[in-house]
Design a protein around this motif. Structure first.
Motif, PDB file in Angstrom:
ATOM      1  N   UNK A  82     -14.000 -42.978 -21.562  1.00  0.00           N
ATOM      2  CA  UNK A  82     -14.462 -41.689 -21.063  1.00  0.00           C
ATOM      3  C   UNK A  82     -14.069 -40.565 -21.994  1.00  0.00           C
ATOM      4  N   UNK A  83     -14.527 -39.372 -21.671  1.00  0.00           N
ATOM      5  CA  UNK A  83     -14.194 -38.201 -22.482  1.00  0.00           C
ATOM      6  C   UNK A  83     -12.757 -37.749 -22.257  1.00  0.00           C
ATOM      7  N   UNK A  84     -12.276 -37.824 -21.020  1.00  0.00           N
ATOM      8  CA  UNK A  84     -10.930 -37.353 -20.699  1.00  0.00           C
ATOM      9  C   UNK A  84     -10.005 -38.471 -20.251  1.00  0.00           C
ATOM     10  N   UNK A  85     -10.572 -39.566 -19.749  1.00  0.00           N
ATOM     11  CA  UNK A  85      -9.791 -40.718 -19.281  1.00  0.00           C
ATOM     12  C   UNK A  85     -10.351 -41.987 -19.908  1.00  0.00           C
ATOM     13  N   UNK A  86      -9.640 -43.080 -19.698  1.00  0.00           N
ATOM     14  CA  UNK A  86     -10.107 -44.354 -20.272  1.00  0.00           C
ATOM     15  C   UNK A  86     -11.434 -44.785 -19.655  1.00  0.00           C
ATOM     16  N   UNK A  87     -11.556 -44.636 -18.339  1.00  0.00           N
ATOM     17  CA  UNK A  87     -12.798 -44.975 -17.640  1.00  0.00           C
ATOM     18  C   UNK A  87     -13.157 -43.817 -16.734  1.00  0.00           C
ATOM     19  N   UNK A  88     -14.398 -43.357 -16.836  1.00  0.00           N
ATOM     20  CA  UNK A  88     -14.911 -42.311 -15.942  1.00  0.00           C
ATOM     21  C   UNK A  88     -16.124 -42.861 -15.217  1.00  0.00           C
ATOM     22  N   UNK A  89     -16.278 -42.466 -13.968  1.00  0.00           N
ATOM     23  CA  UNK A  89     -17.360 -42.977 -13.141  1.00  0.00           C
ATOM     24  C   UNK A  89     -18.380 -41.882 -12.863  1.00  0.00           C
ATOM     25  N   UNK A  90     -19.667 -42.197 -13.065  1.00  0.00           N
ATOM     26  CA  UNK A  90     -20.815 -41.347 -12.741  1.00  0.00           C
ATOM     27  C   UNK A  90     -20.662 -39.929 -13.279  1.00  0.00           C
ATOM     28  N   UNK A  91     -20.358 -39.788 -14.568  1.00  0.00           N
ATOM     29  CA  UNK A  91     -20.236 -38.446 -15.141  1.00  0.00           C
ATOM     30  C   UNK A  91     -21.501 -38.021 -15.880  1.00  0.00           C
ATOM     31  N   UNK A  92     -22.458 -38.924 -16.078  1.00  0.00           N
ATOM     32  CA  UNK A  92     -23.752 -38.662 -16.716  1.00  0.00           C
ATOM     33  C   UNK A  92     -23.605 -38.044 -18.109  1.00  0.00           C
ATOM     34  N   UNK A  93     -22.542 -38.409 -18.816  1.00  0.00           N
ATOM     35  CA  UNK A  93     -22.338 -37.976 -20.196  1.00  0.00           C
ATOM     36  C   UNK A  93     -22.093 -39.212 -21.040  1.00  0.00           C
TER      37      UNK A  93
END
Length: 70
Positions: A28-39
């Motif tokens: 992810x952009x800020x964490x290791x895994x991000x959910x449903x951020x559409x980026x």
């Protein structure tokens, strides 16, 4: 004329599921895994491509999913 639709169905479903940012983004952009951020990011696209290739290989070649028509 019958065709084998198994690889097509597997590839389409996994393409939707493995699209970066749709269900999850790894990394992810800020964490290791991000959910449903559409980026997305270039490294995330690369990681999801490797995941997609691995899963398609497992489902189509190793398991041998076949859906016949006709």
């Amino acid at each position: 004329m019958s065709g084998d639709w198994g690889p097509v169905v597997v590839a389409v479903v996994l393409f939707v599921v493995c699209s970066p940012g749709l269900l999850f983004q790894l990394p992810g952009n800020k964490r290791a895994v991000e959910f449903a951020n559409f980026q997305t990011s270039p490294i995330s696209i690369f990681v999801h491509t490797i995941i997609f290739f691995g899963l398609v290989t497992i489902f189509v070649i190793a398991i041998g999913i076949h859906i016949s028509s006709g």
